[in-house]
Scaffold this motif. Sequence first.
Motif, PDB file in Angstrom:
ATOM      1  N   GLY A  29       0.783  -1.147  -0.019  1.00  0.00           N
ATOM      2  CA  GLY A  29      -0.011   0.122   0.030  1.00  0.00           C
ATOM      3  C   GLY A  29       0.932   1.255   0.122  1.00  0.00           C
ATOM      4  O   GLY A  29       0.491   2.417  -0.566  1.00  0.00           O
ATOM      5  N   GLY A  30       2.015   1.170   0.841  1.00  0.00           N
ATOM      6  CA  GLY A  30       2.824   2.390   0.682  1.00  0.00           C
ATOM      7  C   GLY A  30       3.244   2.452  -0.570  1.00  0.00           C
ATOM      8  O   GLY A  30       3.475   3.755  -1.088  1.00  0.00           O
ATOM      9  N   LEU A  33       0.845   3.997  -2.826  1.00  0.00           N
ATOM     10  CA  LEU A  33       0.493   5.549  -2.547  1.00  0.00           C
ATOM     11  C   LEU A  33       1.807   6.306  -3.000  1.00  0.00           C
ATOM     12  O   LEU A  33       1.619   7.668  -3.452  1.00  0.00           O
ATOM     13  N   PHE A  36       1.047   6.710  -6.564  1.00  0.00           N
ATOM     14  CA  PHE A  36      -0.056   7.984  -6.818  1.00  0.00           C
ATOM     15  C   PHE A  36       0.503   9.535  -6.542  1.00  0.00           C
ATOM     16  O   PHE A  36       0.083  10.246  -7.161  1.00  0.00           O
ATOM     17  N   VAL A  37       1.231   9.619  -5.452  1.00  0.00           N
ATOM     18  CA  VAL A  37       1.740  10.742  -5.121  1.00  0.00           C
ATOM     19  C   VAL A  37       2.653  11.396  -6.242  1.00  0.00           C
ATOM     20  O   VAL A  37       2.527  12.697  -6.835  1.00  0.00           O
ATOM     21  N   THR A  95       2.224   0.587 -10.016  1.00  0.00           N
ATOM     22  CA  THR A  95       1.104  -0.087  -9.186  1.00  0.00           C
ATOM     23  C   THR A  95       1.259  -1.538  -9.487  1.00  0.00           C
ATOM     24  O   THR A  95       1.214  -2.589  -8.496  1.00  0.00           O
TER      25      THR A  95
END
Length: 323
Positions: A29-30, A33, A36-37, A95
């Motif tokens: 998940g990190g 994230l 995504f950032v 991802t």
Amino acid sequence: MIQADSLSLQQIRNEWAERFNGPELAVTGGRILVGFVVAWMAYWGLILVLRRIEASLASSSSGTITAQEQRTRTLISLLRSVGVVLIVVLFIFMTLGALGVQLGPLLAGAGVLGLAVSFGAQSLVKDVISGLFMLFENQFGVGDVIRIEGVSGAVEQMTLRVVVLRDTHGAVHIVPNGQITKVSNLTRGWSRAVLDVAVAHAEDPDRAMAALREVGEEMYEDPAWKPLLVEPVQVPGIENLTDAAVTIRVMAKTLPLKQWDVARELRRRIKLRFDRDGIEIPHATQTMYWGEGQQPVLTAPAQTPDRDPDALTLPPAKTDGRQ
């Protein structure tokens, strides 16, 4: 065989169980994230750069659009669309990498798939290649008025696949780049308003041309119109002789996109000047010729007290017997 399949299935279950336990899920998940950032920052960085470029163009504009500005605007629209696609693809690959998917075989399969799609979509590939050449060669840009494939209009959008035109009636025309074989740019660098003014044969052509030159000089000295004219209005002379009129050509070299405004004003001034000087503009007439030594057939009417016995009248019109 059944035992081998069961063993392979059990190995997959164990692998997924190890990958998606609590700590591994947090790490995965990190990573997603972070991807995504990164994609979000790249998107906003692209938007900020494009907005800065657009703001610099707007602040430096003096009412006219140069060829460099048109090319820059075209590149901005292209960079916006291509940049968004690249950012989305980057986020998808980050991802998939965070989920543990092997990207090497995936990229190889994507290359083979892309090759197959290119063979099946040759027109799309042709559109993209033609769009690249039109962009690199700077054949036209956003804001130009062009004529392609029998359609004329202002370029509102230009991508690697299509060119979007809007004509004077407001209709939008979408032309694929691969179908463009010849482009006529009507506003590259400068434009020209060309008027063919018809005068009657009875008029003195030198007098008419002198009046047209004076109209051009007055318009060139007008502070409201001189900024739109690159050079003084020219009257080369008689362009054509027909049985109906004598045609005199008037030419005005203007800034891009201003030739239509200048032409309308020239027509208005020429009409007013011709009316003032009494220069006749030809109009449709019809002359009846009865032949050599012939006249219309006339008959003498019956003598009545109320009519002149010397008057002649035409034969009565034929009727069908109805009242």
